[in-house]
Design an enzyme around this catalytic site. Sequence first.
Site, short mmCIF file in Angstrom:
data_model
loop_
_atom_site.label_atom_id
_atom_site.label_comp_id
_atom_site.label_asym_id
_atom_site.label_seq_id
_atom_site.Cartn_x
_atom_site.Cartn_y
_atom_site.Cartn_z
N GLU A 179 0.83 -1.20 0.00
CA GLU A 179 0.00 0.00 0.00
C GLU A 179 0.87 1.26 0.00
O GLU A 179 0.48 2.30 -0.52
CB GLU A 179 -0.93 -0.02 1.22
CG GLU A 179 -2.31 0.51 0.91
CD GLU A 179 -3.33 0.17 1.97
OE1 GLU A 179 -2.97 -0.11 3.14
OE2 GLU A 179 -4.53 0.18 1.64
N LYS A 187 -13.73 1.62 -3.01
CA LYS A 187 -14.64 1.93 -1.90
C LYS A 187 -15.83 2.73 -2.41
O LYS A 187 -16.98 2.42 -2.11
CB LYS A 187 -13.89 2.74 -0.82
CG LYS A 187 -12.94 1.93 0.04
CD LYS A 187 -12.43 2.81 1.20
CE LYS A 187 -11.35 2.10 2.01
NZ LYS A 187 -10.81 2.95 3.09
N HIS A 192 7.51 -26.84 1.20
CA HIS A 192 6.84 -27.96 0.56
C HIS A 192 5.76 -27.49 -0.41
O HIS A 192 4.90 -28.26 -0.80
CB HIS A 192 6.23 -28.87 1.63
CG HIS A 192 7.27 -29.44 2.55
ND1 HIS A 192 7.77 -30.71 2.41
CD2 HIS A 192 7.93 -28.88 3.59
CE1 HIS A 192 8.68 -30.92 3.35
NE2 HIS A 192 8.80 -29.83 4.08
#
Lengths: 435, 435
Positions: free
Chosen positions: B270, B403, B291
């Site tokens: 950000e 938003k 793994h």
Amino acid sequence: MQIDIANALSGTARPGVSEEALARLDERVGPAHDRIARGLADREFGYTALGLPERVDPDRIRETVAPFGRARQVLTVGIGGSALGATTLTDALGLAGHVAIDNVDPVLSNRLFERLPLQETVVHVVSKSGTTAETLANFLCVRAAIDEAGGDWTEQTVVTTGQDGPLREMADRHDLPSCETPAGVPGRFAAVSPVGLVPLALLGGDIEGVLQGGRDAVAGLSGSLFDCPAYAYAAICHALERRDAVTNVIMPYQESWESLGEWVAQLWAESLGKDGGGLTPVRALGATDQHSQLQLYRAGRRDKLVTFLAPRDRPHVAIPETDREGVGYLGDGDTTMGDLIDAELTATEASLRAAERPNVRLTFDSDAVGIGEMLVALQAACMMAGELRDVATFTQPAVEWGKRAARGLLSAESSEEADSIEDRAGYVIGDDAAR
Amino acid sequence: MQIDIANALSGTARPGVSEEALARLDERVGPAHDRIARGLADREFGYTALGLPERVDPDRIRETVAPFGRARQVLTVGIGGSALGATTLTDALGLAGHVAIDNVDPVLSNRLFERLPLQETVVHVVSKSGTTAETLANFLCVRAAIDEAGGDWTEQTVVTTGQDGPLREMADRHDLPSCETPAGVPGRFAAVSPVGLVPLALLGGDIEGVLQGGRDAVAGLSGSLFDCPAYAYAAICHALERRDAVTNVIMPYQESWESLGEWVAQLWAESLGKDGGGLTPVRALGATDQHSQLQLYRAGRRDKLVTFLAPRDRPHVAIPETDREGVGYLGDGDTTMGDLIDAELTATEASLRAAERPNVRLTFDSDAVGIGEMLVALQAACMMAGELRDVATFTQPAVEWGKRAARGLLSAESSEEADSIEDRAGYVIGDDAAR
């Protein structure tokens, strides 16, 4: 299953894939599909994973776990593909009572043992080779903890491993219920087998549904990406990687699919991360990471594809009435939590689209059939991507180096890998003795 | 704090950074440090975050939460920086009894409410603006669930928000205990403030230690990367990004630091993911992801830096004796679980080094002082990286678009963003009506 690729096409995204390029790729998808189908039919190493939904016998799994009845708590001891499949399935299907120890952490393991009802916990220990250091070490600790809690580990353990190796011998010696890891299938392709289904069976999950969905996925494969969502996804990934979108953000918009994102990341990274290429999977979660990573996805380097994974529908949970005028739109009485997260997904897609950032949306049902279809469809997509790039999809040579080195460090036995560590010279900044 | 950069130098890694290049960069680190120090002294937007360890008053926080006594269960309602800091701190310090709702998921929220002792749960609701849709919607659901369980949300809620906005008004109206989000500090830089420390205080954590560590980190900043591990890390990240290592794998080798990895990923993405650049943080966890992802890190594209985060020491937990000869090296009686995961880390570093893949190791203490030092040192490193690249480190414009679009979709009010969504044309493969 459905895929929407509109936001990854060259008219919309930079980089993007033209329909002409897709048509050219489709000419390679046909033969590649034939290769995959032949490998499946001939039960070739790796390819045979697509045959598991057909071959795996749910009754055999139920018989194996029958002695435990319906388990209240299941503890999977495994790592990588030996744990992620089970976690992905139990999380996605909302089966409470499953936890996996898939790391080595003395502190957290002990805290987990304090939390679990150890006398009533069924342990599922999983290792294909039966020699994985982390799994064996954790299992030794689990055994000790159970006995200390007054339980009897030999009565509470089911084993899934290969035909031989230390775990198999232990299962035989203590006469433990056991299943076999599927032959010719790497762990990351083994979710739809006892490796992933035993915990489901112990918790009363719908393993028939998962297998049915897997068969649906295989039945849905075809020689053209334009009829086959799984192959369409593989083709988009392949084409975008060649256009320098080398990072693939895996972003489920359902919290219970977070471990699914990890599963996909392993499938892709370990299968295709070789020969100096392979998309780098980035695990994200909607809507949470809108508030963390979206800034980068929208305004950072143009090297990313964002893959949204969305459920076809969500349960209806209303947002309670609010007493705040300023946020009235949340609490008008008929807005649901599902509406909210769907709006977040639509808005995030649109915000990437407006910035011409390539993204695709895969849609699946949330039930057992839908999850089974999703896992196997993504395995088929991974195989197709491997064929298109012509890599050895089913091996993981780079993982083995570290395993040998770690074993060398812990044991007396010298190995090329362990010895190479000796001559390591550090360049340290900061004073160790500062505190 | 300590950093080892040996495996990122040009003699060892491809890409790598030469010591000459570091010396040249150091000439820019001095002035950049002066800029950061001036911003701190003048309490400029963003830079002032480094003053929090000095300014935040632990007694003020304790007084605010005193009415609740020592909490058995704390529920943080927030998203992004409003939740990650608290989770990072409570996880790293091993404080059981903290959980965060940082996503919108009707199913999981309801399951969480069933699990929590709602009558005894203290809710910490956090939103700087007081208008964040996910946080407000979740808080409305939490309130309803508490009252339904026979509790009284007005007696169980502490609020951290700005000086005004819906949350502040609600806190005033119901006379709720409250703290203020620090002025001039974006959420991702606010962990060492009430935003991250209130849950710690409720659970009896060592907030003084965290603040002390933060002050140590600031005191450890200097005008040369060769004396300052935080700036050395920033310089390595900056130099490698310019050499096309555009992905930064954040890999803590301690399970309880997994959320720390997420916190670092938000901080970096950000703050620096703008102007078409910024390293892409990839969240990984040692030893588990050896793994899963190591294959890609070692054999994939040469576009990655791997950042290991390691604790200085680990508790002594012996691996129980084994009855398996084949794995005797695990159970020779004095091998500990700590030895095992340390060997895994050393082996993974060596395996990347042998493949000439750049990696660095950051070492910190695991106690409250060490964690506080780590968080603030990494914030300073992020600021330095922002100065070296000359970006606006403390803004996140690309997040706001989504938003506004989401709000537009949910409300009647039309907005440029919401309207742009209407004309979206899909390119769908796969039959929705298949099932």
